[in-house]
Design a protein around this motif. Structure first.
Motif, PDB file in Angstrom:
ATOM      1  N   THR A 172       0.776  -1.019  -0.101  1.00  0.00           N
ATOM      2  CA  THR A 172      -0.193   0.136  -0.288  1.00  0.00           C
ATOM      3  C   THR A 172       0.473   0.997   0.402  1.00  0.00           C
ATOM      4  N   GLN A 173       2.087   0.988  -0.194  1.00  0.00           N
ATOM      5  CA  GLN A 173       2.671   2.578   0.568  1.00  0.00           C
ATOM      6  C   GLN A 173       4.372   2.032  -0.064  1.00  0.00           C
ATOM      7  N   THR A 174       5.412   2.825  -0.511  1.00  0.00           N
ATOM      8  CA  THR A 174       6.966   2.851  -0.504  1.00  0.00           C
ATOM      9  C   THR A 174       7.307   2.708   1.343  1.00  0.00           C
ATOM     10  N   SER A 175       7.035   2.539   2.404  1.00  0.00           N
ATOM     11  CA  SER A 175       7.479   2.261   3.177  1.00  0.00           C
ATOM     12  C   SER A 175       8.082   1.029   4.548  1.00  0.00           C
ATOM     13  N   PRO A 176       7.345  -0.086   3.232  1.00  0.00           N
ATOM     14  CA  PRO A 176       8.316  -1.303   3.790  1.00  0.00           C
ATOM     15  C   PRO A 176       9.341  -1.674   2.984  1.00  0.00           C
ATOM     16  N   PHE A 198      -0.568   0.766  -3.624  1.00  0.00           N
ATOM     17  CA  PHE A 198      -1.936   0.055  -4.473  1.00  0.00           C
ATOM     18  C   PHE A 198      -2.855   0.368  -3.339  1.00  0.00           C
ATOM     19  N   ARG A 199      -4.467   0.616  -3.633  1.00  0.00           N
ATOM     20  CA  ARG A 199      -5.075   0.667  -2.610  1.00  0.00           C
ATOM     21  C   ARG A 199      -6.192   0.100  -3.112  1.00  0.00           C
ATOM     22  N   ASN A 200      -6.898  -0.689  -2.084  1.00  0.00           N
ATOM     23  CA  ASN A 200      -8.572  -0.755  -2.677  1.00  0.00           C
ATOM     24  C   ASN A 200      -9.297   0.798  -2.484  1.00  0.00           C
ATOM     25  N   GLU A 201      -9.222   1.114  -3.689  1.00  0.00           N
ATOM     26  CA  GLU A 201     -10.254   2.592  -3.173  1.00  0.00           C
ATOM     27  C   GLU A 201     -11.392   2.534  -4.220  1.00  0.00           C
ATOM     28  N   SER A 202     -12.190   3.701  -3.616  1.00  0.00           N
ATOM     29  CA  SER A 202     -13.199   3.864  -4.840  1.00  0.00           C
ATOM     30  C   SER A 202     -12.304   5.086  -5.550  1.00  0.00           C
ATOM     31  N   HIS A 207      -7.785  10.064  -6.379  1.00  0.00           N
ATOM     32  CA  HIS A 207      -7.843   8.407  -5.661  1.00  0.00           C
ATOM     33  C   HIS A 207      -7.680   7.483  -6.882  1.00  0.00           C
ATOM     34  N   GLU A 208      -6.432   6.838  -6.767  1.00  0.00           N
ATOM     35  CA  GLU A 208      -6.289   5.712  -7.460  1.00  0.00           C
ATOM     36  C   GLU A 208      -6.267   4.925  -7.169  1.00  0.00           C
ATOM     37  N   HIS A 209      -6.567   3.017  -7.832  1.00  0.00           N
ATOM     38  CA  HIS A 209      -5.673   2.100  -6.174  1.00  0.00           C
ATOM     39  C   HIS A 209      -4.678   1.673  -7.273  1.00  0.00           C
ATOM     40  N   TYR A 212       1.950   6.171  -7.435  1.00  0.00           N
ATOM     41  CA  TYR A 212       3.370   5.466  -7.095  1.00  0.00           C
ATOM     42  C   TYR A 212       3.020   6.570  -6.041  1.00  0.00           C
ATOM     43  N   GLN A 213       3.950   5.759  -5.252  1.00  0.00           N
ATOM     44  CA  GLN A 213       5.266   6.827  -4.399  1.00  0.00           C
ATOM     45  C   GLN A 213       7.060   7.257  -4.132  1.00  0.00           C
ATOM     46  N   VAL A 214       7.344   8.702  -3.455  1.00  0.00           N
ATOM     47  CA  VAL A 214       9.194   8.098  -2.966  1.00  0.00           C
ATOM     48  C   VAL A 214       8.695   7.974  -2.249  1.00  0.00           C
ATOM     49  N   PHE A 252      -0.624  11.115  11.928  1.00  0.00           N
ATOM     50  CA  PHE A 252      -0.403  10.195  12.953  1.00  0.00           C
ATOM     51  C   PHE A 252      -0.517   9.767  11.866  1.00  0.00           C
ATOM     52  N   PHE A 253       1.114   9.046  11.883  1.00  0.00           N
ATOM     53  CA  PHE A 253       1.393   7.544  11.737  1.00  0.00           C
ATOM     54  C   PHE A 253       2.123   6.587  12.506  1.00  0.00           C
ATOM     55  N   PRO A 254       1.819   5.358  12.088  1.00  0.00           N
ATOM     56  CA  PRO A 254       2.116   4.299  13.533  1.00  0.00           C
ATOM     57  C   PRO A 254       3.925   4.504  13.534  1.00  0.00           C
ATOM     58  N   PHE A 313       6.471  11.311  -0.672  1.00  0.00           N
ATOM     59  CA  PHE A 313       5.721  11.656  -1.777  1.00  0.00           C
ATOM     60  C   PHE A 313       4.501  11.346  -2.284  1.00  0.00           C
ATOM     61  N   GLY A 314       3.796  11.430  -2.323  1.00  0.00           N
ATOM     62  CA  GLY A 314       2.776  10.305  -3.601  1.00  0.00           C
ATOM     63  C   GLY A 314       3.031  11.352  -4.874  1.00  0.00           C
ATOM     64  N   LEU A 315       3.532  10.477  -5.518  1.00  0.00           N
ATOM     65  CA  LEU A 315       4.125  10.771  -7.352  1.00  0.00           C
ATOM     66  C   LEU A 315       3.518  11.782  -8.394  1.00  0.00           C
ATOM     67  N   ASN A 316       1.972  10.901  -7.994  1.00  0.00           N
ATOM     68  CA  ASN A 316       0.948  11.237  -9.003  1.00  0.00           C
ATOM     69  C   ASN A 316       1.014  12.581  -8.616  1.00  0.00           C
ATOM     70  N   ARG A 317      -0.327  12.747  -7.518  1.00  0.00           N
ATOM     71  CA  ARG A 317       0.300  14.208  -7.113  1.00  0.00           C
ATOM     72  C   ARG A 317       0.980  15.162  -7.291  1.00  0.00           C
ATOM     73  N   LEU A 318       2.049  15.160  -7.236  1.00  0.00           N
ATOM     74  CA  LEU A 318       3.134  15.315  -6.978  1.00  0.00           C
ATOM     75  C   LEU A 318       3.121  16.414  -8.831  1.00  0.00           C
TER      76      LEU A 318
HETATM   77  C1  FA5 Z   1       1.454   6.883   3.562  1.00  0.00           C
HETATM   78  O1  FA5 Z   1       1.313   6.353   2.497  1.00  0.00           O
HETATM   79  C2  FA5 Z   1       3.174   6.666   3.924  1.00  0.00           C
HETATM   80  N1  FA5 Z   1       3.703   5.517   4.378  1.00  0.00           N
HETATM   81  C3  FA5 Z   1       3.789   8.457   4.450  1.00  0.00           C
HETATM   82  C4  FA5 Z   1       5.008   8.026   4.677  1.00  0.00           C
HETATM   83  C5  FA5 Z   1       6.053   7.646   4.310  1.00  0.00           C
HETATM   84  C6  FA5 Z   1       4.948   8.809   5.825  1.00  0.00           C
HETATM   85  C7  FA5 Z   1       7.217   8.028   5.805  1.00  0.00           C
HETATM   86  C8  FA5 Z   1       5.980   8.697   7.265  1.00  0.00           C
HETATM   87  C9  FA5 Z   1       7.566   8.483   6.205  1.00  0.00           C
HETATM   88  P1  FA5 Z   1      -0.256   8.250   2.667  1.00  0.00           P
HETATM   89  O2  FA5 Z   1      -1.183   7.613   3.324  1.00  0.00           O
HETATM   90  O3  FA5 Z   1      -1.003   9.674   3.205  1.00  0.00           O
HETATM   91  O4  FA5 Z   1       1.217   7.645   3.481  1.00  0.00           O
HETATM   92  O5  FA5 Z   1       0.360   8.684   1.081  1.00  0.00           O
HETATM   93  C10 FA5 Z   1       1.206   9.503   0.892  1.00  0.00           C
HETATM   94  C11 FA5 Z   1       1.039  10.005  -0.548  1.00  0.00           C
HETATM   95  O6  FA5 Z   1       0.578   9.295  -1.288  1.00  0.00           O
HETATM   96  C12 FA5 Z   1       0.029  10.730  -0.355  1.00  0.00           C
HETATM   97  O7  FA5 Z   1      -0.001  11.960  -0.105  1.00  0.00           O
HETATM   98  C13 FA5 Z   1      -0.628  11.224  -1.147  1.00  0.00           C
HETATM   99  O8  FA5 Z   1       0.006  12.343  -2.004  1.00  0.00           O
HETATM  100  C14 FA5 Z   1      -0.383   9.348  -1.907  1.00  0.00           C
HETATM  101  N2  FA5 Z   1      -1.605   8.407  -2.042  1.00  0.00           N
HETATM  102  C15 FA5 Z   1      -1.793   8.063  -0.582  1.00  0.00           C
HETATM  103  N3  FA5 Z   1      -3.220   7.360  -1.643  1.00  0.00           N
HETATM  104  C16 FA5 Z   1      -3.523   7.614  -2.987  1.00  0.00           C
HETATM  105  C17 FA5 Z   1      -4.290   7.128  -4.084  1.00  0.00           C
HETATM  106  N4  FA5 Z   1      -5.688   5.838  -4.145  1.00  0.00           N
HETATM  107  N5  FA5 Z   1      -4.299   7.787  -5.607  1.00  0.00           N
HETATM  108  C18 FA5 Z   1      -2.948   8.782  -5.380  1.00  0.00           C
HETATM  109  N6  FA5 Z   1      -2.096   8.899  -4.344  1.00  0.00           N
HETATM  110  C19 FA5 Z   1      -2.203   8.636  -3.235  1.00  0.00           C
END
Ligand code: FA5
Length: 342
Positions: A172-176, A198-202, A207-209, A212-214, A252-254, A313-318
């Protein structure tokens, strides 16, 4: 049937002797030698004959077939040779335009960030998209019953581990990759990790399913919040210009403590308020914080000696902000009208 075969052979050879273009040669091949051509038709009729007749005419038919095919191959070789080894159609026709590909706007932003961070001494790492529950959640302080798991539903794989649990999922994130990098390289560590999540999103315009993140991670002695702030400022100024301001608000992020949301002053209105920033003057772009001691421990690093910062960062958003793209779903649409603009 013998006469029919003889006539077919003579007709073919007579016409072949006058062929002077590859188009005419091709027509001849279609008419006589192709799967639905005249020779195949005769071969087909052979099955209605019986005994010795079938053997005789069959032998003759095979001999004719081999002869015609050899003559055809030879004629093609001569034609090719005459046109300098290339088969040409009309050389006066305009050439075909070769269309250049374009880089996806996500790749453009990713390249910019990779240039920036490698110039600051960061490694660029990769990690698996098919991830274990442990790396994606548990090692990041999201135990199996943690309520914050609900914020990131994903696609689970129908496969049980040895203990009978489903533990493979699309990350769901690049954090792993924070944990994987700490285990592999230890401390000190400086890395960014671009990749698909990837996320199970509407899905909707933001929002996309699949997106990309960095991720960024820095582990060393005495890393503090001021370091984090300066990294996020550098990124904002690189992507959106030198006047870009950063605002950090608690979130909050755990896996971080303290955690925050980084927001940049809106590049369009300069912070005055507009449609893009929904009149707030700020754009929410990055999750970040100081790495939680439990996460450092899960990565095999002693939190009494080292501290670290991380951001995602959410790369798509950037890319949406940088190129004024109003719908995140366009990135995966495969629409050339969209992609050709970049
Ligand atoms: C996270 O995913 C954390 N892993 C980020 C993080 C890393 C926090 C390291 C602390 C330390 P979040 O769920 O907010 O956080 O997602 C981060 C970014 O990913 C969002 O700001 C957004 O730009 C992008 N993002 C998340 N979900 C979606 C989605 N469904 N579609 C497009 N972009 C998304």
């Amino acid at each position: 049937m013998k006469n029919k075969l003889q006539k077919l052979r003579d007709d073919f050879l007579r016409q072949l002797s006058t062929v002077d273009t590859s188009e005419r040669l091709r027509d001849l091949e279609l008419k006589y030698l192709s799967r639905k051509g005249e020779l195949s038709e005769i071969m087909h009729e052979l099955k209605n004959l019986s005994g010795e007749l079938k053997r005789d005419i069959g032998g003759l038919a095979n001999a004719v077939k081999t002869e015609l095919q050899d003559k055809f191959t030879e004629a093609r070789r001569l034609l090719d040779k005459r046109s300098g080894g290339e088969r040409m159609t009309d050389v006066s026709l305009p050439g075909e335009k070769i269309i250049n590909g374009h880089l996806n706007p996500i790749t453009l932003v990713q390249n910019e960030l990779e240039d920036l961070f490698t110039s600051l001494g960061f490694m660029v790492l990769d990690g698996p998209e098919l991830e274990s529950d442990y790396y994606n959640f548990t090692a990041l302080n999201l135990s199996p019953d943690h309520p914050a798991r609900d914020m990131q539903d994903t696609f689970y794989i129908d496969y049980k581990n040895k203990s009978g649990q489903y533990d493979l999922l699309m990350r769901t994130q690049t954090s792993p990759v924070q944990i994987r990098a700490m285990r592999k390289y230890g401390a000190p560590l400086k890395a960014i990790i671009p990749g698909r999540c990837f996320r199970n999103e509407s899905t909707d315009a933001r929002h996309e399913h699949t997106f990309y993140q960095v991720e960024g991670i820095l582990v060393d002695k005495n890393i503090n919040f001021a370091n984090l702030k300066s990294f996020l400022e550098i990124v904002g100024q690189k992507l959106f210009g030198p006047d870009t301001k950063l605002r950090m608000r608690p979130k909050f992020f755990p896996f971080v403590e303290p955690g925050n949301n980084g927001e940049y002053s809106c590049f369009l209105c300069g912070g005055k308020g507009c449609r893009v920033c929904k009149n707030t003057g700020w754009l929410e772009i990055v999750g970040a914080g100081l790495i939680h001691p439990d996460v450092l421990r899960a990565g095999g690093i002693d939190p009494e000696v080292y501290s670290g910062l991380a951001f995602g960062f959410g790369l798509n958003r950037l890319a949406m902000l940088k190129y004024s793209i109003n719908d995140v779903r366009l990135f995966n649409s495969g629409d050339l009208k969209f992609l050709e603009q970049f």
